[in-house]
Design a protein around this motif. Structure first.
Motif, PDB file in Angstrom:
ATOM      1  N   ALA A  58       0.831  -1.213   0.000  1.00 40.66           N
ATOM      2  CA  ALA A  58       0.000   0.000   0.000  1.00 40.66           C
ATOM      3  C   ALA A  58       0.860   1.256   0.000  1.00 40.66           C
ATOM      4  O   ALA A  58       1.998   1.243   0.464  1.00 40.66           O
ATOM      5  CB  ALA A  58      -0.923  -0.001   1.213  1.00 40.66           C
ATOM      6  N   ASP A  59       0.306   2.333  -0.538  1.00 38.04           N
ATOM      7  CA  ASP A  59       1.012   3.621  -0.505  1.00 38.04           C
ATOM      8  C   ASP A  59       1.183   4.047   0.951  1.00 38.04           C
ATOM      9  O   ASP A  59       0.314   3.805   1.790  1.00 38.04           O
ATOM     10  CB  ASP A  59       0.211   4.688  -1.268  1.00 38.04           C
ATOM     11  N   ALA A 104      -4.574   3.030  -0.793  1.00 42.92           N
ATOM     12  CA  ALA A 104      -4.286   3.242  -2.209  1.00 42.92           C
ATOM     13  C   ALA A 104      -3.077   2.391  -2.569  1.00 42.92           C
ATOM     14  O   ALA A 104      -2.166   2.216  -1.760  1.00 42.92           O
ATOM     15  CB  ALA A 104      -4.007   4.711  -2.472  1.00 42.92           C
ATOM     16  N   ILE A 105      -3.112   1.809  -3.772  1.00 36.92           N
ATOM     17  CA  ILE A 105      -1.954   1.085  -4.274  1.00 36.92           C
ATOM     18  C   ILE A 105      -1.480   1.832  -5.514  1.00 36.92           C
ATOM     19  O   ILE A 105      -2.198   1.884  -6.516  1.00 36.92           O
ATOM     20  CB  ILE A 105      -2.296  -0.390  -4.580  1.00 36.92           C
ATOM     21  N   ASP A 106      -0.341   2.453  -5.411  1.00 34.47           N
ATOM     22  CA  ASP A 106       0.181   3.319  -6.463  1.00 34.47           C
ATOM     23  C   ASP A 106      -0.893   4.306  -6.947  1.00 34.47           C
ATOM     24  O   ASP A 106      -1.112   4.483  -8.148  1.00 34.47           O
ATOM     25  CB  ASP A 106       0.726   2.494  -7.627  1.00 34.47           C
ATOM     26  N   VAL A 147      -8.943  -5.889  -2.891  1.00 34.75           N
ATOM     27  CA  VAL A 147      -7.747  -6.729  -2.941  1.00 34.75           C
ATOM     28  C   VAL A 147      -7.706  -7.504  -1.635  1.00 34.75           C
ATOM     29  O   VAL A 147      -7.664  -6.900  -0.554  1.00 34.75           O
ATOM     30  CB  VAL A 147      -6.469  -5.878  -3.102  1.00 34.75           C
ATOM     31  N   GLY A 148      -7.773  -8.827  -1.719  1.00 35.69           N
ATOM     32  CA  GLY A 148      -7.820  -9.647  -0.508  1.00 35.69           C
ATOM     33  C   GLY A 148      -6.615 -10.558  -0.425  1.00 35.69           C
ATOM     34  O   GLY A 148      -6.243 -11.180  -1.421  1.00 35.69           O
ATOM     35  N   PHE A 149      -6.005 -10.594   0.757  1.00 36.14           N
ATOM     36  CA  PHE A 149      -4.889 -11.511   0.985  1.00 36.14           C
ATOM     37  C   PHE A 149      -5.405 -12.683   1.810  1.00 36.14           C
ATOM     38  O   PHE A 149      -5.645 -12.551   3.008  1.00 36.14           O
ATOM     39  CB  PHE A 149      -3.743 -10.783   1.684  1.00 36.14           C
ATOM     40  N   ALA A 150      -5.599 -13.804   1.136  1.00 37.02           N
ATOM     41  CA  ALA A 150      -6.144 -14.975   1.807  1.00 37.02           C
ATOM     42  C   ALA A 150      -5.022 -15.760   2.458  1.00 37.02           C
ATOM     43  O   ALA A 150      -3.908 -15.833   1.939  1.00 37.02           O
ATOM     44  CB  ALA A 150      -6.892 -15.846   0.807  1.00 37.02           C
ATOM     45  N   ASP A 258       3.852  -3.814  -7.713  1.00 39.79           N
ATOM     46  CA  ASP A 258       3.761  -3.350  -9.103  1.00 39.79           C
ATOM     47  C   ASP A 258       2.683  -4.104  -9.871  1.00 39.79           C
ATOM     48  O   ASP A 258       1.941  -3.519 -10.665  1.00 39.79           O
ATOM     49  CB  ASP A 258       5.117  -3.535  -9.816  1.00 39.79           C
ATOM     50  N   THR A 259       2.603  -5.417  -9.647  1.00 42.26           N
ATOM     51  CA  THR A 259       1.593  -6.217 -10.355  1.00 42.26           C
ATOM     52  C   THR A 259       0.185  -5.775  -9.963  1.00 42.26           C
ATOM     53  O   THR A 259      -0.677  -5.585 -10.829  1.00 42.26           O
ATOM     54  CB  THR A 259       1.784  -7.715 -10.052  1.00 42.26           C
ATOM     55  N   LEU A 260      -0.025  -5.591  -8.658  1.00 46.45           N
ATOM     56  CA  LEU A 260      -1.345  -5.132  -8.197  1.00 46.45           C
ATOM     57  C   LEU A 260      -1.657  -3.753  -8.773  1.00 46.45           C
ATOM     58  O   LEU A 260      -2.774  -3.503  -9.246  1.00 46.45           O
ATOM     59  CB  LEU A 260      -1.399  -5.089  -6.667  1.00 46.45           C
ATOM     60  N   ALA A 261      -0.663  -2.868  -8.753  1.00 44.15           N
ATOM     61  CA  ALA A 261      -0.868  -1.504  -9.265  1.00 44.15           C
ATOM     62  C   ALA A 261      -1.283  -1.547 -10.738  1.00 44.15           C
ATOM     63  O   ALA A 261      -2.239  -0.868 -11.147  1.00 44.15           O
ATOM     64  CB  ALA A 261       0.402  -0.682  -9.083  1.00 44.15           C
TER      65      ALA A 261
END
Ligand SMILES: [Zn+2]
Lengths: 275, 269
Positions: A58-59, A104-106, A147-150, A258-261
């Motif tokens: 996250a930012d 926020a992500i990027d 965006v979920g981190f399982a 970067d991939t998520l962004a």
């Protein structure tokens, strides 16, 4: 629908040193952060807390946790559950096994949930189910991607049938979010198993996974015992599950942000697009 | 009977299996095969028939009536292709405006290497998701065991009924005893602790109704079930689509027993 309010995490506890499960090296917290939670000695992935995860993706200072006062209750009077809860709360400083909020992500705003395996193996009981459901409901109301981190050992059996019903509850909220054409990226981290795999972890539009993470429904040992056959090395690894067609992409930790962004940007609302 | 005695009762091989119910609940039955992806799993018997004259899609886990059938059906534990057959027919029922009726009797989803390879978790997740938003009325009846996610995949419905000795559980008492206590002799304790009976389900709001078991008068028993199903489908079909889906959402939204700001949500035992 609730949760119109946010609260900032005011003070963060100083990080503890990490111990690599593979090579047993002690990794000072500062080095762990700098090295994106990959062991500097052997390259193994260190177990990350939700806060670590936020640092990684996250930012800076963009995360706002949903403010709630949810607390798990031993409503079945299940032997040993109250003690387990108490221990986990003390060990993590969290009321249960998931942290949710917005960030926020990027630069792209999103809702997030991050599961915490330190808390009873991130098993899903009423509080975990409720928090993730509210996250999807909030994201639906505010037209945000999720965006979920399982990560989970599965349903929390100490809550009996009510824990099974969390799978249905969260899934229904995922379904409503999806019906509004909103994006859900599910990131499978080590380990993602049981009822979480059999519900929201596998319901993402995009399913990413960390290298080497265990991903499965039935546990490896249960499968071996039931079928009386030894399973090959790498069975239920993220790579194995990807090769069988159930994961879009394995993303190394140092490329995750970067991939998520990029994926979030590719799904940004467009002018002139389909409403 | 204790909870574990009830579970042992519904596991007996001389109980009617799903197909015995299908024979008496539906007319003009046409069984349908296959997931159009990989294969056909006979652990799920599915098809179209009429319930009191109304066409419905039925989806049933089938343990099998003799040893050969039981082996072919993995003793009623569906494989991913079984759930994908169910999902295919759910979507088809939506297309043709047919209600869905599920009968459930399973220890759980099949546990094996090939089931994992073909995405057992994904198949169940997709089944739950599909039923959650399905634009047609849905019912399910647990006739024996409702084992974990493998049962939930067919029970995310507008109404859930149970037979009087049927059980529904997040994990088998055997699995619970071995994981939590590393002691398989404590199965009965685990069954008590988990609260798995139909009567528990009624209390938690997981099921709406319990049907008495009377296997000496099986056709009459099925007639009672059929009449209730027909009545409920008639009622559900009076709702607008929005209302139907809103009610279904709320049916599952309410589950959760926790404290919030010192106030209890849901009822502890
Ligand atoms: Zn290391």
């Amino acid at each position: 629908m609730q949760l119109p309010f946010f609260s900032k995490k005011s003070s963060e506890k100083p990080r503890e040193d990490l111990i690599c499960k593979q090579c047993k090296a002690t990794v000072p917290a500062k080095d762990a952060v700098k090295n994106r939670f990959i062991c500097p000695s052997c390259g193994a992935y260190l177990t990350m807390t939700p806060q670590d995860r936020l640092h990684l993706v996250a930012d800076k200072d963009s995360f706002t946790a949903f403010r709630d006062e949810l607390k798990s209750v031993n409503f079945l009077h299940f032997p040993g559950y109250s003690e387990k809860l108490e221990k986990a709360v003390t060990a993590t400083g969290e009321p249960d096994a998931v942290v949710c909020g917005t960030a926020a992500i990027d630069g792209t705003p999103c809702a997030l949930f991050l599961m915490d395996t330190r808390f009873i193996m991130a098993s899903m009981g009423s509080v975990v189910g409720e928090r993730i459901t509210r996250t999807f409901e909030y994201a639906t109301a505010h037209r945000l991607p999720v965006v979920g981190f399982a990560a989970s050992g599965g349903a929390r059996m100490q809550e009996g049938i009510v824990s099974l019903m969390q799978m249905a509850k969260v899934s229904a909220a995922v379904q409503r979010h999806a019906a509004q054409r909103l994006l859900y990226i599910s990131v499978l981290t080590n380990p993602t198993t049981g009822g979480v795999t059999a519900s929201f972890a596998m319901q993402g539009d995009l399913i990413l996974a960390e290298p080497g993470a265990t991903v499965g429904f039935a546990g490896r040992r249960v499968v071996e015992q039931t079928t009386k056959t030894a399973l090959p090395e790498g069975f239920q690894s993220a790579e194995f599950v990807r090769d069988h067609g159930f994961i879009d992409k394995i993303v190394p930790r140092d490329a995750l942000r970067d991939t998520l962004a990029t994926l979030l940007r590719l799904h940004a609302p467009r002018n002139g697009g389909i409403a | 009977m204790t909870p574990y005695e009830k579970l042992k009762t519904v596991r007996r091989s001389d109980r009617p299996t799903a197909r015995d119910y299908l024979d008496l609940l539906f007319e003009d039955r046409v069984d349908l095969c296959g997931d159009r992806r990989f294969g056909d799993d006979t652990a799920i018997t599915a098809g179209i028939g009429t319930l009191d004259g109304v066409p419905v899609t039925y989806l049933a886990t089938e343990k099998g009536r003799d040893l050969q059938e039981r082996m072919r059906n993995q003793f009623g534990c569906p494989k991913p292709e079984g759930y994908r057959k169910a999902i295919r027919l759910m979507r088809q029922s939506e297309k043709f405006g047919r209600p869905v009726v599920c009968l459930v009797d399973t220890l759980g989803a099949y546990c094996g290497a090939e089931a994992e390879e073909r995405g057992q978790g994904e198949a169940i997740a997709e089944s739950i998701l599909t039923l959650s938003g399905l634009k047609t009325p849905t019912l399910s009846l647990v006739i024996g065991e409702g084992g974990s996610g493998g049962a939930l995949a067919l029970c995310t419905t507008d109404r859930v009924y149970m037979l009087e000795n049927a059980c529904y559980s997040v994990i088998s008492p055997e699995g619970c005893a071995s994981i939590l206590w590393k002691d398989s002799s404590r199965v009965s304790d685990a069954a008590d602790a988990l609260h798995i009976t139909a009567q528990d389900m009624l209390q938690f709001g997981v099921a709406e109704q319990i049907f008495d078991e009377d296997f000496k008068h099986f056709p009459a028993m099925c007639k009672t079930i059929r009449r209730q199903m027909a009545d409920d489908l008639k009622l559900l079909s009076t709702f607008s689509l929005e209302q139907l889906l809103e009610n279904r959402y709320n049916r599952f939204r309410k589950f959760g027993i926790f404290e919030e700001g010192g106030v209890m949500h849901g009822t502890a035992l």
